[in-house]
Design a protein around this motif. Structure first.
Motif, PDB file in Angstrom:
ATOM      1  N   MET A 190      -0.913  69.384  85.309  1.00 45.33           N
ATOM      2  CA  MET A 190      -0.179  70.612  85.624  1.00 45.33           C
ATOM      3  C   MET A 190      -1.087  71.479  86.488  1.00 45.33           C
ATOM      4  SD  MET A 190       1.631  71.522  81.956  1.00 45.33           S
ATOM      5  CE  MET A 190       2.425  72.980  82.664  1.00 45.33           C
ATOM      6  N   ILE A 191      -0.582  71.859  87.669  1.00 42.93           N
ATOM      7  CA  ILE A 191      -1.365  72.622  88.638  1.00 42.93           C
ATOM      8  C   ILE A 191      -1.033  74.101  88.521  1.00 42.93           C
ATOM      9  CG2 ILE A 191      -1.889  72.921  91.088  1.00 42.93           C
ATOM     10  CD1 ILE A 191      -2.748  70.247  89.882  1.00 42.93           C
ATOM     11  N   ASN A 192      -2.053  74.913  88.256  1.00 36.74           N
ATOM     12  CA  ASN A 192      -1.920  76.367  88.121  1.00 36.74           C
ATOM     13  C   ASN A 192      -0.814  76.791  87.154  1.00 36.74           C
ATOM     14  OD1 ASN A 192      -4.030  76.774  89.919  1.00 36.74           O
ATOM     15  ND2 ASN A 192      -2.686  76.899  91.707  1.00 36.74           N
ATOM     16  N   PRO A 193      -0.783  76.225  85.944  1.00 35.30           N
ATOM     17  CA  PRO A 193       0.202  76.679  84.962  1.00 35.30           C
ATOM     18  C   PRO A 193      -0.159  78.070  84.443  1.00 35.30           C
ATOM     19  CG  PRO A 193      -1.340  75.197  83.917  1.00 35.30           C
ATOM     20  CD  PRO A 193      -1.678  75.190  85.391  1.00 35.30           C
ATOM     21  N   ASP A 194       0.835  78.785  83.960  1.00 35.34           N
ATOM     22  CA  ASP A 194       0.620  80.101  83.350  1.00 35.34           C
ATOM     23  C   ASP A 194       0.352  79.882  81.864  1.00 35.34           C
ATOM     24  OD1 ASP A 194       0.456  82.757  82.769  1.00 35.34           O
ATOM     25  OD2 ASP A 194       2.598  83.173  82.992  1.00 35.34           O
ATOM     26  N   LEU A 195      -0.915  79.863  81.478  1.00 30.00           N
ATOM     27  CA  LEU A 195      -1.304  79.558  80.106  1.00 30.00           C
ATOM     28  C   LEU A 195      -1.608  80.849  79.348  1.00 30.00           C
ATOM     29  CD1 LEU A 195      -3.709  76.564  80.847  1.00 30.00           C
ATOM     30  CD2 LEU A 195      -1.348  76.445  80.038  1.00 30.00           C
ATOM     31  N   PRO A 196      -1.039  81.042  78.168  1.00 32.85           N
ATOM     32  CA  PRO A 196      -1.276  82.271  77.406  1.00 32.85           C
ATOM     33  C   PRO A 196      -2.706  82.359  76.887  1.00 32.85           C
ATOM     34  CG  PRO A 196       0.009  80.711  76.104  1.00 32.85           C
ATOM     35  CD  PRO A 196      -0.094  80.129  77.487  1.00 32.85           C
ATOM     36  N   ASP A 197      -3.270  83.558  76.866  1.00 37.09           N
ATOM     37  CA  ASP A 197      -4.643  83.754  76.402  1.00 37.09           C
ATOM     38  C   ASP A 197      -4.826  83.303  74.961  1.00 37.09           C
ATOM     39  OD1 ASP A 197      -5.377  84.766  78.835  1.00 37.09           O
ATOM     40  OD2 ASP A 197      -5.234  86.873  78.230  1.00 37.09           O
ATOM     41  N   ALA A 198      -3.774  83.365  74.166  1.00 38.11           N
ATOM     42  CA  ALA A 198      -3.885  83.065  72.737  1.00 38.11           C
ATOM     43  C   ALA A 198      -4.362  81.638  72.469  1.00 38.11           C
ATOM     44  CB  ALA A 198      -2.546  83.303  72.051  1.00 38.11           C
ATOM     45  N   ILE A 199      -4.107  80.705  73.385  1.00 38.49           N
ATOM     46  CA  ILE A 199      -4.496  79.312  73.107  1.00 38.49           C
ATOM     47  C   ILE A 199      -6.002  79.112  73.221  1.00 38.49           C
ATOM     48  CG2 ILE A 199      -2.254  78.498  73.964  1.00 38.49           C
ATOM     49  CD1 ILE A 199      -3.745  77.261  76.339  1.00 38.49           C
ATOM     50  N   PHE A 200      -6.726  80.110  73.755  1.00 38.98           N
ATOM     51  CA  PHE A 200      -8.169  79.989  73.917  1.00 38.98           C
ATOM     52  C   PHE A 200      -8.942  80.700  72.802  1.00 38.98           C
ATOM     53  CE2 PHE A 200      -6.165  79.770  78.108  1.00 38.98           C
ATOM     54  CZ  PHE A 200      -6.544  78.497  78.484  1.00 38.98           C
ATOM     55  N   ASP A 201      -8.222  81.230  71.821  1.00 41.59           N
ATOM     56  CA  ASP A 201      -8.848  81.883  70.675  1.00 41.59           C
ATOM     57  C   ASP A 201      -8.610  81.047  69.426  1.00 41.59           C
ATOM     58  OD1 ASP A 201      -9.780  84.117  72.124  1.00 41.59           O
ATOM     59  OD2 ASP A 201      -7.803  85.057  72.003  1.00 41.59           O
ATOM     60  N   PHE A 202      -9.633  80.961  68.587  1.00 40.42           N
ATOM     61  CA  PHE A 202      -9.562  80.145  67.383  1.00 40.42           C
ATOM     62  C   PHE A 202      -9.583  81.032  66.142  1.00 40.42           C
ATOM     63  CE2 PHE A 202     -12.117  77.763  64.105  1.00 40.42           C
ATOM     64  CZ  PHE A 202     -11.079  76.934  63.708  1.00 40.42           C
ATOM     65  N   VAL A 203      -8.630  80.797  65.258  1.00 35.74           N
ATOM     66  CA  VAL A 203      -8.596  81.486  63.968  1.00 35.74           C
ATOM     67  C   VAL A 203      -9.081  80.510  62.904  1.00 35.74           C
ATOM     68  CG1 VAL A 203      -7.159  82.648  62.275  1.00 35.74           C
ATOM     69  CG2 VAL A 203      -6.658  82.934  64.714  1.00 35.74           C
ATOM     70  N   VAL A 204     -10.168  80.858  62.235  1.00 36.80           N
ATOM     71  CA  VAL A 204     -10.788  79.952  61.264  1.00 36.80           C
ATOM     72  C   VAL A 204      -9.907  79.843  60.019  1.00 36.80           C
ATOM     73  CG1 VAL A 204     -12.816  79.534  59.824  1.00 36.80           C
ATOM     74  CG2 VAL A 204     -13.083  80.591  62.085  1.00 36.80           C
ATOM     75  N   PRO A 205      -9.539  78.627  59.627  1.00 36.60           N
ATOM     76  CA  PRO A 205      -8.799  78.456  58.365  1.00 36.60           C
ATOM     77  C   PRO A 205      -9.629  78.943  57.177  1.00 36.60           C
ATOM     78  CG  PRO A 205      -8.705  76.453  59.697  1.00 36.60           C
ATOM     79  CD  PRO A 205      -9.717  77.344  60.334  1.00 36.60           C
TER      80      PRO A 205
END
Length: 252
Positions: free
Chosen positions: A222-237
């Protein structure tokens, strides 16, 4: 911003470079095929100017095991980049795990063992990948193709680079390039279209006394997709255990 923060170059300059610069570099050695160099530079230039991308990579890696020699391990990677400082990778294999990077830290979480850790990092993707690989021995899937020096590095480590022509793999036409050097043999298959993206590769490492192979197949680019910032943050279980990720060698 571009993934590895290269300065964007006017289209006219790129065209002149194809005509003037690439032939001069290729003619330095009769064993370097100019057609291969042009394709490699085109691929690298396009990847360097992406603001974001996603892809899947199915890979196999030879691991040297005592008494039995090379043993193949298989991995499925899902990779997301947003330049210059966001990365998320999910890996399925013997150890299902994931990485999150947001410009400050690299978070690691093992789904298999339910433990996590983090590493303080640099402020962009390429410097972070370099540091984490050198200090912690962690490899990132497909990272070689995102270095702005990819073509020059390949030429520097190869005695011969040849363009083998077009081949059809699973109904897709690909440019086939082979690079042979004293310590490695490389085969690359690039898409025969506007983007010239990598589709397959085989890296053969000859430095360990055995020929160790790293092979991969890209898909779902996928070229230049609009990716949400939330997928780059990790919430520790809540149930996850913290582990310390220790460098290979501690600084003096």
């Amino acid at each position: 911003m571009p993934i590895y923060m290269t300065k964007k170059i006017p289209i006219l300059y790129c065209i002149l470079s194809l005509v003037l610069i690439y032939p001069i570099r290729a003619q330095e050695s009769p064993s370097i095929d100019n057609n291969a160099v042009v394709l490699l530079d085109r691929m690298s230039d396009l990847i360097g100017q992406l603001s974001s991308c996603s892809f899947k990579l199915n890979a196999s890696v030879d691991k040297l095991m005592p008494q039995v020699g090379p043993v193949k391990e298989y991995f499925n990677h899902q990779v997301h980049f947003v330049g210059p400082d966001k990365m998320h990778i999910q890996t399925r294999g013997a150890n299902n795990h994931a990485y999150w990077y947001n410009g400050d830290i690299l978070m690691y979480y093992s789904l298999t063992y339910n433990h996590y850790g983090f590493i303080d990092t640099h402020e962009n993707i390429i410097e972070t990948i370099d540091m984490v690989n050198a200090d912690y021995g962690i490899d990132f899937p497909g990272a070689d193709f995102f270095y702005p020096t990819f073509t020059d590095d390949l030429l520097a480590n190869s005695d011969k680079v040849a363009y083998m022509g077009l081949v059809n793999i699973d109904g897709v036409d690909c440019h086939h390039i082979v690079a042979v050097g004293p310590e490695q043999n490389v085969q690359l298959w690039l898409s025969n279209d506007t983007f010239t993206l990598p589709l397959r590769f085989v890296f053969l490492d000859k430095t360990e006394g055995h020929s160790l192979q790293y092979e991969g197949v890209f898909s779902d680019w996928m070229i230049n997709p609009d990716l949400p910032d939330a997928i780059f943050d990790f919430v520790v279980p809540e149930s996850a255990k913290r582990l310390s990720i220790v460098p290979k060698t501690k600084p003096n």
